[in-house]
Structures are given as C-alpha cells and as structure tokens.
Motif scaffolding. Structure first.
Motif, PDB file in Angstrom:
ATOM      1  N   PRO A 196      30.913  36.776  39.728  1.00 27.23           N
ATOM      2  CA  PRO A 196      30.717  38.111  39.581  1.00 27.23           C
ATOM      3  C   PRO A 196      31.211  38.701  38.168  1.00 27.23           C
ATOM      4  O   PRO A 196      31.580  38.072  37.357  1.00 27.23           O
ATOM      5  CB  PRO A 196      31.966  38.490  40.600  1.00 27.23           C
ATOM      6  CG  PRO A 196      32.834  37.236  40.508  1.00 27.23           C
ATOM      7  CD  PRO A 196      31.766  36.114  40.247  1.00 27.23           C
ATOM      8  N   ARG A 197      30.533  39.914  37.844  1.00 28.63           N
ATOM      9  CA  ARG A 197      30.596  40.708  36.772  1.00 28.63           C
ATOM     10  C   ARG A 197      31.302  42.082  36.643  1.00 28.63           C
ATOM     11  O   ARG A 197      31.861  42.749  35.806  1.00 28.63           O
ATOM     12  CB  ARG A 197      29.433  40.996  35.977  1.00 28.63           C
ATOM     13  CG  ARG A 197      28.251  39.709  35.869  1.00 28.63           C
ATOM     14  CD  ARG A 197      28.822  38.534  35.023  1.00 28.63           C
ATOM     15  NE  ARG A 197      29.397  38.937  33.687  1.00 28.63           N
ATOM     16  CZ  ARG A 197      30.057  38.259  32.851  1.00 28.63           C
ATOM     17  NH1 ARG A 197      30.591  37.055  33.441  1.00 28.63           N
ATOM     18  NH2 ARG A 197      30.494  38.535  31.743  1.00 28.63           N
ATOM     19  N   GLU A 237      37.639  50.508  37.859  1.00 27.42           N
ATOM     20  CA  GLU A 237      36.484  49.475  37.783  1.00 27.42           C
ATOM     21  C   GLU A 237      36.968  48.425  36.754  1.00 27.42           C
ATOM     22  O   GLU A 237      37.062  48.960  35.497  1.00 27.42           O
ATOM     23  CB  GLU A 237      35.399  50.360  37.479  1.00 27.42           C
ATOM     24  CG  GLU A 237      35.026  51.109  38.928  1.00 27.42           C
ATOM     25  CD  GLU A 237      33.749  52.118  38.891  1.00 27.42           C
ATOM     26  OE1 GLU A 237      32.683  51.431  38.368  1.00 27.42           O
ATOM     27  OE2 GLU A 237      33.661  53.178  38.997  1.00 27.42           O
ATOM     28  N   PHE A 238      36.456  47.432  36.918  1.00 30.79           N
ATOM     29  CA  PHE A 238      36.686  46.321  35.681  1.00 30.79           C
ATOM     30  C   PHE A 238      35.275  45.463  35.536  1.00 30.79           C
ATOM     31  O   PHE A 238      34.549  45.558  36.490  1.00 30.79           O
ATOM     32  CB  PHE A 238      37.777  45.175  36.228  1.00 30.79           C
ATOM     33  CG  PHE A 238      39.146  45.592  36.529  1.00 30.79           C
ATOM     34  CD1 PHE A 238      39.874  45.538  35.410  1.00 30.79           C
ATOM     35  CD2 PHE A 238      39.399  46.373  37.541  1.00 30.79           C
ATOM     36  CE1 PHE A 238      41.363  45.828  35.407  1.00 30.79           C
ATOM     37  CE2 PHE A 238      40.706  46.962  37.719  1.00 30.79           C
ATOM     38  CZ  PHE A 238      41.574  46.581  36.840  1.00 30.79           C
ATOM     39  N   VAL A 239      35.005  45.323  34.378  1.00 30.98           N
ATOM     40  CA  VAL A 239      34.045  44.399  33.893  1.00 30.98           C
ATOM     41  C   VAL A 239      34.610  43.211  33.361  1.00 30.98           C
ATOM     42  O   VAL A 239      35.496  42.997  32.743  1.00 30.98           O
ATOM     43  CB  VAL A 239      33.162  45.244  32.760  1.00 30.98           C
ATOM     44  CG1 VAL A 239      32.156  44.293  32.189  1.00 30.98           C
ATOM     45  CG2 VAL A 239      32.886  46.291  33.437  1.00 30.98           C
ATOM     46  N   ARG A 240      33.974  42.093  33.674  1.00 32.36           N
ATOM     47  CA  ARG A 240      34.409  40.742  33.346  1.00 32.36           C
ATOM     48  C   ARG A 240      33.909  40.587  31.920  1.00 32.36           C
ATOM     49  O   ARG A 240      32.776  40.862  31.392  1.00 32.36           O
ATOM     50  CB  ARG A 240      33.572  39.669  34.136  1.00 32.36           C
ATOM     51  CG  ARG A 240      34.227  38.298  33.999  1.00 32.36           C
ATOM     52  CD  ARG A 240      33.755  37.407  35.142  1.00 32.36           C
ATOM     53  NE  ARG A 240      33.907  36.094  35.128  1.00 32.36           N
ATOM     54  CZ  ARG A 240      33.774  35.235  35.863  1.00 32.36           C
ATOM     55  NH1 ARG A 240      32.889  35.501  36.947  1.00 32.36           N
ATOM     56  NH2 ARG A 240      34.068  33.748  35.676  1.00 32.36           N
ATOM     57  N   ALA A 278      30.011  41.719  51.115  1.00 31.98           N
ATOM     58  CA  ALA A 278      29.744  40.109  51.086  1.00 31.98           C
ATOM     59  C   ALA A 278      30.582  39.371  50.234  1.00 31.98           C
ATOM     60  O   ALA A 278      31.018  38.264  50.159  1.00 31.98           O
ATOM     61  CB  ALA A 278      28.303  39.957  51.244  1.00 31.98           C
ATOM     62  N   ALA A 279      30.303  39.844  48.753  1.00 27.78           N
ATOM     63  CA  ALA A 279      30.651  38.941  47.729  1.00 27.78           C
ATOM     64  C   ALA A 279      32.230  38.812  47.783  1.00 27.78           C
ATOM     65  O   ALA A 279      32.897  37.602  47.296  1.00 27.78           O
ATOM     66  CB  ALA A 279      30.113  39.592  46.278  1.00 27.78           C
ATOM     67  N   ALA A 280      32.812  40.169  47.902  1.00 25.48           N
ATOM     68  CA  ALA A 280      34.568  39.885  47.815  1.00 25.48           C
ATOM     69  C   ALA A 280      34.878  39.073  49.160  1.00 25.48           C
ATOM     70  O   ALA A 280      35.851  38.501  48.986  1.00 25.48           O
ATOM     71  CB  ALA A 280      34.909  41.125  47.808  1.00 25.48           C
ATOM     72  N   LEU A 297      33.470  43.020  44.801  1.00 22.28           N
ATOM     73  CA  LEU A 297      32.996  42.173  43.741  1.00 22.28           C
ATOM     74  C   LEU A 297      31.503  42.541  43.925  1.00 22.28           C
ATOM     75  O   LEU A 297      30.633  42.552  44.977  1.00 22.28           O
ATOM     76  CB  LEU A 297      33.077  40.528  43.840  1.00 22.28           C
ATOM     77  CG  LEU A 297      34.733  40.141  43.616  1.00 22.28           C
ATOM     78  CD1 LEU A 297      34.952  38.970  44.068  1.00 22.28           C
ATOM     79  CD2 LEU A 297      34.957  40.478  42.013  1.00 22.28           C
ATOM     80  N   ASP A 298      30.774  42.258  42.640  1.00 20.71           N
ATOM     81  CA  ASP A 298      29.174  42.598  42.634  1.00 20.71           C
ATOM     82  C   ASP A 298      28.398  41.203  42.895  1.00 20.71           C
ATOM     83  O   ASP A 298      27.172  41.484  43.385  1.00 20.71           O
ATOM     84  CB  ASP A 298      28.781  43.236  41.403  1.00 20.71           C
ATOM     85  CG  ASP A 298      29.020  42.099  40.252  1.00 20.71           C
ATOM     86  OD1 ASP A 298      29.741  41.220  40.305  1.00 20.71           O
ATOM     87  OD2 ASP A 298      28.224  42.328  39.200  1.00 20.71           O
ATOM     88  N   SER A 299      28.985  40.080  43.065  1.00 28.67           N
ATOM     89  CA  SER A 299      28.092  38.989  43.134  1.00 28.67           C
ATOM     90  C   SER A 299      28.898  37.753  43.801  1.00 28.67           C
ATOM     91  O   SER A 299      30.164  37.859  43.129  1.00 28.67           O
ATOM     92  CB  SER A 299      27.341  38.720  41.959  1.00 28.67           C
ATOM     93  OG  SER A 299      27.328  37.218  41.922  1.00 28.67           O
TER      94      SER A 299
END
Length: 175
Positions: free
Chosen positions: A150-151, A164-167, A34-36, A144-146
């Motif tokens: 997104p983070r 995997e990437f972190v913001r 949903a987020a992506a 994306l997680d949100s």
C-alpha cells in the motif's frame, strides 16, 4: 527571549504535558475496503512502514494546513514490529511521540503513550499537534489503497475529519 514569549512557551509546554499525561487509544478502527480488510488479518501487515500526513480534511470539507516542523520534518506515523512488540512512533509537528498498535480481528488500535516535551514555536503548531494526537485517539475506520504494497493510508476520525497519509521510505527491519 521576551518574558511574554517565555510565558507562552511555558503554557504550550504545560498543555503538551497534559496531553501526554494520559495515554490515548483509538476505538479499534474498523478496516474498510478489500486492501484494509486483508491487511487487518495480520498484525505484521503494517510493520516497518513509514507514513507522512499529506492531507487533512475537516468535517466541513475544508483542507487544513499541514506545515512541517521547525526542523523541516513532516508529521509522520511509523509502524514498527519486533517479535511480539508492535510500536508506533513519529513526529507530531513539534515533538516526537511513541506508543503501540494492534492490528487484529479486522481492527486497528493505536495507543499514544507519550511524547517529547519541546515547546512549539507558535500557537498554531501547538494546536495542530494537539489536534493530530487527538485524531489518532479518535480513529474509527481506516483504508489502504492496495493489499500487497500500500502507498496510501486514510484514517476516518470520529469527529468527521479525514487524515490521508502517503507511504515514505520504510524504516529498516530490526535484527
């Protein structure tokens, strides 16, 4: 500098020039979740975000080592937008790269158009950099997680790898 190290550096530099000689574009990665899917409805939803590669899992479910560059900088991907210009840039392990991106009709495409041409200090880092740039050109889907801030960003690559990437701290908005 020893002649063997000099020759190795030249070979790595030549390899890198060959990589950058042709722009590489993703196969229009599909949004998953949903987020992506929500983010993929607006070209600006990734704009002004900075992402650090924190995990790379191979098709064989093995975590790949992701060392920082010789200057301590992590591998990163930055999305920038100004007007109708959508750019990506970042650090790929030894060099800086740049290109463009599009986020439209539910798909993300990234085109790496060039990078600096500094020789990697080790063959392992040169290989990691080459693999990273190839992975960017082989993204098949992303998550994306949100939806709102997104983070966590994940790229599923055609060869089965998962990046995997972190913001991180976002770049300033251009004026």
């Amino acid at each position: 500098m020893s002649s063997a190290l000099f020759v190795r550096s030249l070979l790595v530099a030549g390899l890198m020039m060959g990589i950058v000689g042709c722009a590489s574009t993703t196969g229009h990665a599909t949004a998953e979740g949903a987020a992506a899917t929500n983010a993929a409805t607006s070209a600006d939803s990734l704009a002004q975000t900075n992402w650090e590669l924190t995990r790379w899992t191979t098709k064989a479910s093995v975590d790949r080592a992701i060392p920082h560059g010789d200057n301590g900088e992590p591998i990163q991907l930055v999305f920038l937008a100004q007007g109708d210009q959508y750019r990506v840039s970042g650090f790929s392990g030894c060099n800086r790269y740049m290109g463009s991106y599009r986020l439209q009709t539910g798909k993300l495409s990234i085109s790496v158009k060039g990078n600096t041409r500094m020789a990697c200090m080790s063959p392992e880092k040169a290989q990691l950099e080459q693999s990273y740039l190839q992975a960017l050109s082989g993204i098949r889907s992303f998550t994306l997680d949100s939806g709102s801030a997104p983070r966590h960003l994940t790229f599923n690559v055609a060869n089965g790898d998962v990046l995997e990437f972190v913001r991180r701290q976002d770049p300033p908005t251009p004026r």
